[in-house]
Design a protein around this motif. Structure first.
Motif, PDB file in Angstrom:
ATOM      1  N   LYS A 181      35.905  11.043   0.835  1.00 41.90           N
ATOM      2  CA  LYS A 181      35.281  11.328  -0.457  1.00 41.90           C
ATOM      3  C   LYS A 181      35.056  10.037  -1.249  1.00 41.90           C
ATOM      4  N   ASN A 182      36.076   9.167  -1.230  1.00 43.31           N
ATOM      5  CA  ASN A 182      35.933   7.887  -1.929  1.00 43.31           C
ATOM      6  C   ASN A 182      35.414   6.844  -0.934  1.00 43.31           C
ATOM      7  N   ARG A 183      35.101   5.682  -1.456  1.00 40.82           N
ATOM      8  CA  ARG A 183      34.613   4.631  -0.570  1.00 40.82           C
ATOM      9  C   ARG A 183      35.706   4.259   0.444  1.00 40.82           C
ATOM     10  N   PRO A 184      35.443   4.307   1.745  1.00 41.69           N
ATOM     11  CA  PRO A 184      36.474   3.984   2.731  1.00 41.69           C
ATOM     12  C   PRO A 184      36.794   2.497   2.717  1.00 41.69           C
ATOM     13  N   PRO A 185      38.034   2.136   3.049  1.00 45.05           N
ATOM     14  CA  PRO A 185      38.358   0.709   3.143  1.00 45.05           C
ATOM     15  C   PRO A 185      37.541   0.041   4.249  1.00 45.05           C
ATOM     16  N   ALA A 186      37.445  -1.299   4.152  1.00 43.95           N
ATOM     17  CA  ALA A 186      36.556  -2.034   5.061  1.00 43.95           C
ATOM     18  C   ALA A 186      36.931  -1.852   6.523  1.00 43.95           C
ATOM     19  N   TRP A 187      38.222  -1.637   6.788  1.00 43.85           N
ATOM     20  CA  TRP A 187      38.667  -1.550   8.185  1.00 43.85           C
ATOM     21  C   TRP A 187      38.342  -0.203   8.821  1.00 43.85           C
ATOM     22  N   MET A 188      37.987   0.800   7.995  1.00 42.06           N
ATOM     23  CA  MET A 188      37.913   2.174   8.500  1.00 42.06           C
ATOM     24  C   MET A 188      36.521   2.490   9.058  1.00 42.06           C
ATOM     25  N   ALA A 189      36.477   2.693  10.380  1.00 42.49           N
ATOM     26  CA  ALA A 189      35.200   3.064  10.994  1.00 42.49           C
ATOM     27  C   ALA A 189      34.877   4.521  10.687  1.00 42.49           C
ATOM     28  N   LYS A 190      35.854   5.385  10.878  1.00 41.33           N
ATOM     29  CA  LYS A 190      35.682   6.803  10.537  1.00 41.33           C
ATOM     30  C   LYS A 190      37.038   7.475  10.601  1.00 41.33           C
ATOM     31  N   VAL A 191      37.120   8.662  10.069  1.00 41.69           N
ATOM     32  CA  VAL A 191      38.353   9.437  10.138  1.00 41.69           C
ATOM     33  C   VAL A 191      38.002  10.841  10.593  1.00 41.69           C
ATOM     34  N   GLU A 192      38.842  11.377  11.422  1.00 45.46           N
ATOM     35  CA  GLU A 192      38.603  12.731  11.929  1.00 45.46           C
ATOM     36  C   GLU A 192      39.750  13.635  11.520  1.00 45.46           C
ATOM     37  N   GLN A 193      39.438  14.868  11.254  1.00 39.42           N
ATOM     38  CA  GLN A 193      40.465  15.852  10.886  1.00 39.42           C
ATOM     39  C   GLN A 193      40.239  17.107  11.699  1.00 39.42           C
ATOM     40  N   LEU A 194      41.281  17.545  12.357  1.00 35.14           N
ATOM     41  CA  LEU A 194      41.190  18.757  13.163  1.00 35.14           C
ATOM     42  C   LEU A 194      41.870  19.902  12.426  1.00 35.14           C
ATOM     43  N   GLY A 195      41.315  21.072  12.515  1.00 29.54           N
ATOM     44  CA  GLY A 195      41.992  22.267  11.992  1.00 29.54           C
ATOM     45  C   GLY A 195      42.646  22.982  13.163  1.00 29.54           C
ATOM     46  N   LEU A 196      43.920  22.695  13.390  1.00 26.92           N
ATOM     47  CA  LEU A 196      44.579  23.222  14.590  1.00 26.92           C
ATOM     48  C   LEU A 196      45.130  24.624  14.369  1.00 26.92           C
ATOM     49  N   PHE A 197      45.112  25.412  15.405  1.00 23.41           N
ATOM     50  CA  PHE A 197      45.727  26.739  15.384  1.00 23.41           C
ATOM     51  C   PHE A 197      45.289  27.570  14.183  1.00 23.41           C
ATOM     52  N   PRO A 198      44.025  27.884  14.112  1.00 17.55           N
ATOM     53  CA  PRO A 198      43.527  28.639  12.956  1.00 17.55           C
ATOM     54  C   PRO A 198      44.133  30.034  12.877  1.00 17.55           C
ATOM     55  N   THR A 199      44.226  30.549  11.666  1.00 16.58           N
ATOM     56  CA  THR A 199      44.685  31.921  11.415  1.00 16.58           C
ATOM     57  C   THR A 199      43.466  32.732  10.988  1.00 16.58           C
ATOM     58  N   PRO A 200      42.866  33.465  11.910  1.00 12.02           N
ATOM     59  CA  PRO A 200      41.600  34.123  11.564  1.00 12.02           C
ATOM     60  C   PRO A 200      41.807  35.406  10.773  1.00 12.02           C
ATOM     61  N   VAL A 201      40.948  35.594   9.786  1.00  4.82           N
ATOM     62  CA  VAL A 201      40.823  36.872   9.076  1.00  4.82           C
ATOM     63  C   VAL A 201      39.341  37.209   9.110  1.00  4.82           C
ATOM     64  N   TRP A 202      39.003  38.314   9.730  1.00  2.00           N
ATOM     65  CA  TRP A 202      37.595  38.690   9.867  1.00  2.00           C
ATOM     66  C   TRP A 202      37.261  39.776   8.846  1.00  2.00           C
ATOM     67  N   THR A 203      36.084  39.675   8.250  1.00  2.00           N
ATOM     68  CA  THR A 203      35.579  40.732   7.371  1.00  2.00           C
ATOM     69  C   THR A 203      34.284  41.274   7.953  1.00  2.00           C
ATOM     70  N   PHE A 204      34.306  42.528   8.329  1.00  2.00           N
ATOM     71  CA  PHE A 204      33.085  43.216   8.755  1.00  2.00           C
ATOM     72  C   PHE A 204      32.562  43.986   7.544  1.00  2.00           C
ATOM     73  N   HIS A 205      31.265  44.014   7.387  1.00  2.00           N
ATOM     74  CA  HIS A 205      30.664  44.722   6.253  1.00  2.00           C
ATOM     75  C   HIS A 205      29.871  45.909   6.773  1.00  2.00           C
ATOM     76  N   LEU A 206      30.217  47.086   6.305  1.00  2.00           N
ATOM     77  CA  LEU A 206      29.475  48.273   6.720  1.00  2.00           C
ATOM     78  C   LEU A 206      28.124  48.338   6.002  1.00  2.00           C
ATOM     79  N   THR A 207      27.161  48.931   6.647  1.00  2.00           N
ATOM     80  CA  THR A 207      25.884  49.160   5.980  1.00  2.00           C
ATOM     81  C   THR A 207      26.088  50.210   4.882  1.00  2.00           C
TER      82      THR A 207
END
Ligand SMILES: [Fe+2]
Length: 220
Positions: free
Chosen positions: A8-34
């Motif tokens: 979000k802020n300006r990355p430091p000069a040494w930083m090429a990129k950063v990756e973030q993984l969302g591990l082991f998701p907890t799914p909640v599904w919403t189905f919508h009826l017509t």
């Protein structure tokens, strides 16, 4: 990734990129009826609940009412159970579950008058749980899901803003015709009904059929 450390802020000069993984998701599904399906379900369930509930003069106005847990065996529940079964089948396919024989082990109505709440709980001995929302007035249109990672409660520093990355509770907004599915172990709660009319939901549980014979063997 749109947001993350150093993004979000300006990355430091040494930083090429950063990756973030969302591990082991907890799914909640919403189905919508017509609208058509929702009206059909209401047309079947409302008379059934009127028949099962105490007479209006005998109804408690300060706490909720739950129906017997066998609504799935009632003919008036057939349309909803059809929707539930197809929703569950689609989730099992999505999760690549290699066994698709299941049954609804319980299904019951929850009627919460103004002020009534439901404390945090889960649904043991089931694989999936779910809720169908029949009547959800404004002010009574949410369900809370609680962080299943108990370790996160050990050290909880103050935060400057609640975000998806630091919260211990997620509030999901629902509407009439919403059909939620989630892991049966996921703790959830319902806030006090803040409206001036009843909130009506239909809860249910799903478990694999013949679990002991088909799935209950040790994996080693
Ligand atoms: Fe529940």
């Amino acid at each position: 990734m749109k947001e993350g450390p150093g993004i979000k802020n300006r990355p430091p000069a040494w930083m090429a990129k950063v990756e973030q993984l969302g591990l082991f998701p907890t799914p909640v599904w919403t189905f919508h009826l017509t609208t058509e399906a929702r009206e059909r379900v209401s047309g079947e369930l409302v008379p059934l609940l009127d028949r099962l509930r105490p007479a209006p003069a005998e109804r408690a106005t300060d706490r909720g009412w739950q129906s017997p847990q066998d609504l799935h065996r009632q003919q008036e529940c057939a349309t909803l159970i059809g929707c539930i079964n197809e929703s569950i089948a689609s989730v099992l396919r999505y999760l690549k579950i290699g066994y698709d024989v299941f049954e609804i082990t319980g299904c019951w109505a929850n009627v919460n008058p103004p002020g009534a709440a439901h404390r945090s709980h889960s649904h043991p001995n089931n694989y999936l749980s779910g809720v169908y929302y029949l009547r959800v007035p404004a002010g009574a249109d949410t369900i809370n899901f609680h962080d299943p990672r108990v370790q996160t409660a050990i050290i909880r520093p103050p935060v400057t803003a609640l975000t998806a990355a630091n919260t211990d509770q997620v509030v999901v907004r629902v509407e009439p015709g919403s059909l939620l599915l989630f892991p049966a172990w996921l703790e959830h709660s319902v806030d006090a009904n803040g409206s001036d009319s009843e909130r009506i939901s239909i809860s249910f549980n799903m478990m694999f059929s013949a679990f002991a014979e088909q799935l209950g063997k040790p994996l080693w």
